[in-house]
Design a protein around this motif. Sequence first.
Motif, mmCIF file in Angstrom:
data_model
loop_
_atom_site.group_PDB
_atom_site.id
_atom_site.type_symbol
_atom_site.label_atom_id
_atom_site.label_comp_id
_atom_site.label_asym_id
_atom_site.label_seq_id
_atom_site.Cartn_x
_atom_site.Cartn_y
_atom_site.Cartn_z
ATOM 1 N N PHE A 1 0.624 -1.013 0.304
ATOM 2 C CA PHE A 1 -0.383 -0.003 0.358
ATOM 3 C C PHE A 1 0.960 1.613 -0.220
ATOM 4 O O PHE A 1 0.601 2.152 -0.402
ATOM 5 C CB PHE A 1 -0.504 -0.285 1.137
ATOM 6 C CG PHE A 1 -1.713 1.136 1.354
ATOM 7 C CD1 PHE A 1 -3.228 1.094 -0.129
ATOM 8 C CD2 PHE A 1 -1.779 2.210 2.427
ATOM 9 C CE1 PHE A 1 -4.005 2.297 0.098
ATOM 10 C CE2 PHE A 1 -3.059 3.145 2.062
ATOM 11 C CZ PHE A 1 -3.845 3.287 1.663
ATOM 12 N N CYS A 2 1.565 1.006 0.836
ATOM 13 C CA CYS A 2 2.576 2.624 0.946
ATOM 14 C C CYS A 2 3.874 2.362 -0.203
ATOM 15 O O CYS A 2 3.653 3.623 -1.477
ATOM 16 C CB CYS A 2 4.311 2.268 2.007
ATOM 17 S SG CYS A 2 3.129 2.358 3.271
ATOM 18 N N LYS A 3 4.094 1.340 -1.093
ATOM 19 C CA LYS A 3 4.456 1.919 -2.395
ATOM 20 C C LYS A 3 3.260 1.643 -4.124
ATOM 21 O O LYS A 3 3.799 2.467 -4.371
ATOM 22 C CB LYS A 3 5.203 0.110 -3.048
ATOM 23 C CG LYS A 3 5.760 0.084 -4.061
ATOM 24 C CD LYS A 3 6.485 -1.070 -5.430
ATOM 25 C CE LYS A 3 7.223 -1.135 -6.029
ATOM 26 N NZ LYS A 3 7.472 -2.284 -6.125
ATOM 27 N N LEU A 4 2.330 1.839 -3.452
ATOM 28 C CA LEU A 4 1.384 2.331 -4.651
ATOM 29 C C LEU A 4 0.774 3.660 -4.580
ATOM 30 O O LEU A 4 0.194 3.961 -5.443
ATOM 31 C CB LEU A 4 0.032 1.469 -3.726
ATOM 32 C CG LEU A 4 -1.221 1.568 -4.548
ATOM 33 C CD1 LEU A 4 -1.135 1.150 -5.911
ATOM 34 C CD2 LEU A 4 -2.802 1.652 -4.105
ATOM 35 N N LYS A 5 1.529 4.333 -2.816
ATOM 36 C CA LYS A 5 0.762 5.268 -2.612
ATOM 37 C C LYS A 5 1.854 6.105 -3.433
ATOM 38 O O LYS A 5 1.877 7.208 -4.230
ATOM 39 C CB LYS A 5 0.561 5.866 -1.160
ATOM 40 C CG LYS A 5 -0.457 5.037 -0.624
ATOM 41 C CD LYS A 5 -0.827 5.827 0.527
ATOM 42 C CE LYS A 5 0.159 5.540 1.660
ATOM 43 N NZ LYS A 5 -0.048 5.663 2.554
ATOM 44 N N LYS A 6 3.520 6.030 -3.518
ATOM 45 C CA LYS A 6 4.641 6.572 -3.987
ATOM 46 C C LYS A 6 4.720 6.582 -5.115
ATOM 47 O O LYS A 6 5.501 7.221 -5.686
ATOM 48 C CB LYS A 6 5.777 5.540 -3.331
ATOM 49 C CG LYS A 6 6.265 5.780 -1.779
ATOM 50 C CD LYS A 6 6.986 5.311 -1.474
ATOM 51 C CE LYS A 6 7.773 5.036 -0.031
ATOM 52 N NZ LYS A 6 8.643 4.267 0.705
ATOM 53 N N MET A 7 3.404 5.676 -5.925
ATOM 54 C CA MET A 7 3.614 5.814 -7.215
ATOM 55 C C MET A 7 2.790 6.219 -8.416
ATOM 56 O O MET A 7 2.071 6.326 -9.445
ATOM 57 C CB MET A 7 3.379 4.093 -7.746
ATOM 58 C CG MET A 7 4.239 3.393 -8.252
ATOM 59 S SD MET A 7 3.634 1.455 -7.962
ATOM 60 C CE MET A 7 3.475 1.509 -9.924
ATOM 61 N N SER A 8 1.795 7.287 -6.595
ATOM 62 C CA SER A 8 0.471 7.611 -8.021
ATOM 63 C C SER A 8 0.894 9.447 -8.386
ATOM 64 O O SER A 8 1.674 10.233 -7.693
ATOM 65 C CB SER A 8 -0.736 8.364 -6.330
ATOM 66 O OG SER A 8 0.307 9.425 -5.425
ATOM 67 N N LYS A 9 0.560 10.344 -9.073
ATOM 68 C CA LYS A 9 0.435 11.032 -9.157
ATOM 69 C C LYS A 9 -0.490 12.311 -8.729
ATOM 70 O O LYS A 9 -1.923 11.859 -9.056
ATOM 71 C CB LYS A 9 0.701 10.807 -11.600
ATOM 72 C CG LYS A 9 1.175 9.888 -11.529
ATOM 73 C CD LYS A 9 1.892 10.617 -11.428
ATOM 74 C CE LYS A 9 3.324 9.642 -12.519
ATOM 75 N NZ LYS A 9 4.693 9.250 -12.605
ATOM 76 N N ASN A 10 0.440 13.377 -8.654
ATOM 77 C CA ASN A 10 -0.315 14.727 -7.789
ATOM 78 C C ASN A 10 -0.544 16.123 -8.015
ATOM 79 O O ASN A 10 0.517 16.489 -8.661
ATOM 80 C CB ASN A 10 -0.016 14.088 -6.685
ATOM 81 C CG ASN A 10 -0.414 12.985 -5.664
ATOM 82 O OD1 ASN A 10 -1.204 13.399 -5.052
ATOM 83 N ND2 ASN A 10 0.709 12.365 -5.344
ATOM 84 N N LYS A 11 -1.704 16.039 -9.164
ATOM 85 C CA LYS A 11 -1.935 17.270 -9.161
ATOM 86 C C LYS A 11 -3.391 18.678 -8.634
ATOM 87 O O LYS A 11 -4.092 17.756 -8.825
ATOM 88 C CB LYS A 11 -1.612 17.730 -10.577
ATOM 89 C CG LYS A 11 -1.110 18.890 -11.579
ATOM 90 C CD LYS A 11 -0.973 18.262 -12.800
ATOM 91 C CE LYS A 11 -0.994 19.755 -13.812
ATOM 92 N NZ LYS A 11 -1.121 20.368 -14.992
ATOM 93 N N SER A 12 -3.438 19.653 -8.484
ATOM 94 C CA SER A 12 -4.289 19.939 -8.067
ATOM 95 C C SER A 12 -5.603 20.071 -7.105
ATOM 96 O O SER A 12 -6.515 19.625 -7.063
ATOM 97 C CB SER A 12 -5.285 20.474 -8.977
ATOM 98 O OG SER A 12 -3.592 21.261 -10.220
ATOM 99 N N GLY A 13 -4.636 19.000 -6.058
ATOM 100 C CA GLY A 13 -5.509 18.027 -5.063
ATOM 101 C C GLY A 13 -6.232 16.795 -5.939
ATOM 102 O O GLY A 13 -7.237 16.283 -5.376
ATOM 103 N N LYS A 14 -5.760 16.686 -7.746
ATOM 104 C CA LYS A 14 -5.674 15.013 -7.447
ATOM 105 C C LYS A 14 -5.708 14.055 -7.815
ATOM 106 O O LYS A 14 -3.972 14.966 -8.146
ATOM 107 C CB LYS A 14 -6.946 15.504 -9.219
ATOM 108 C CG LYS A 14 -8.206 16.629 -9.541
ATOM 109 C CD LYS A 14 -8.566 16.580 -10.963
ATOM 110 C CE LYS A 14 -9.469 18.174 -10.571
ATOM 111 N NZ LYS A 14 -9.972 18.042 -12.308
ATOM 112 N N LYS A 15 -5.386 13.345 -7.717
ATOM 113 C CA LYS A 15 -4.619 11.774 -7.646
ATOM 114 C C LYS A 15 -5.519 10.866 -8.528
ATOM 115 O O LYS A 15 -5.560 10.134 -8.329
ATOM 116 C CB LYS A 15 -4.173 11.581 -6.260
ATOM 117 C CG LYS A 15 -3.423 9.844 -5.441
ATOM 118 C CD LYS A 15 -3.663 9.617 -4.492
ATOM 119 C CE LYS A 15 -2.900 10.527 -3.971
ATOM 120 N NZ LYS A 15 -2.779 9.923 -2.031
ATOM 121 N N HIS A 16 -4.373 10.200 -9.045
ATOM 122 C CA HIS A 16 -4.370 8.934 -10.180
ATOM 123 C C HIS A 16 -3.068 8.753 -10.506
ATOM 124 O O HIS A 16 -2.296 8.927 -9.385
ATOM 125 C CB HIS A 16 -4.729 9.254 -11.050
ATOM 126 C CG HIS A 16 -3.694 10.383 -12.591
ATOM 127 N ND1 HIS A 16 -3.273 11.411 -12.393
ATOM 128 C CD2 HIS A 16 -2.962 9.923 -13.308
ATOM 129 C CE1 HIS A 16 -2.526 12.245 -13.318
ATOM 130 N NE2 HIS A 16 -1.982 11.166 -13.538
#
Length: 307
Positions: free
Chosen positions: A7-22
Motif C-alpha cells: 500500500f505504501c508503494k502504491l501511494k508513492k507511485m501516484s501522480k498528484n496535481k491540483s488536489g487530484k490523484k491518479h
Amino acid sequence: MYSGRAFCKLKKMSKNKSGKKHWDVNTDANEKKTEVKSEPIDILTTAYDLMTFVSRNKFGPGMGIMRWLSAQRNQRGGFISTQDTTVSLEALTLFMVGAQPDNYNVRLQLTAGDEVRTVTVNNNNALVLQSIDLMSIPPELKVSAEGTGFAVVELGLFYNVESLGDASDVFDVSTVLLDDTTNGFTLMTCAKHLQDGSSGVCVETIQIPSGFTADLSSAGNIVGLKRLEQTDGQVVAYFDSVGKTSTCMKLSCSRTNMVAKNKPAYISMVDYYKPDDSTVVSYHPRKLQKSSVCEICPQCSGCSQRS
C-alpha cells in the motif's frame, strides 16, 4: 505486513496535481503526449486503487482519487470503454457509500445568469445522477452548497469542431474475397499495427451481410486469438495483441435467408483499452453487388415468368 508495504508503494507511485490523484500505467508514453487526455487503462487502474483505499477506510486520502476519477466522466456519467466504466462506477459508489455521514444532506444552488436552480442530495438519492440543462451559456456559473456531507458537481459543454485532428490510422486492415458466389463466399481479413510496438488487447468486429451466417470453425487456429463469437449478424474476434506482422483470419459464409441487393458490410479493429485507436474498412462481395431478387429467389412472385 506485506499488504502495508504494498500500500505504501502504491501511494508513492501516484501522480498528484491540483488536489487530484491518479496512476499512469505507461508513464513514458504519457509524458510524451502533447495533449492532456487520460487513457482507459489509467482510469481502470485508478478505479481499482480507489477501491483499495476504500477497503482500508482511507476516505480522506482517497478524496483526491475520487476527484480525478469523477473528472474523467463524460456528460452521460460514463467513461471511455465498457470495462473502465463498470469498474469506475463501482469504485465511486463504494467510496460514496462509505464516506457519507449518517445525517447526509447537502443543498446545492446553481446560478447561471438569470437562471437559479436548486439540487438536494441526501441518503435517499446520493447514488442517483441528477442533471440540469441550461437554456443558454452564461458568462459565469456560480455554485454554492450548505449542509452536511459532500457532492460532486460536473459541467458539460457541447460544441462542434471543423476537424477531428489527426486522422491517421492505427491499424492496417485489408480484405480478400474468395469463392464469391450468390450463395456463399470466403472472407479473409488481415490486420497489423502501424504505430511503434504492438497494440494491447484488440477487438475485431466483422459484419456479415444480411441473409448469411459465418462458420466459425473455418477460422482455424490463429495465434493470439483468445475468443471468437457470432451474434446479431456479426463476428467478434478478441486478440491478445496485434503487431507489425499481419494477423489473418478466414471465414466461410453461407446463405441462410433470401436477401438481395446487399449493402457493403464493415470491419472494425479497435484497441480494447484505447477505443480511439481504431480503423474501419468495408467489403462488398461482387456477386452480391449485382444480384437481383430473381437470381436470389427464382421461385418468388414474378420471377418464374422471366426465366
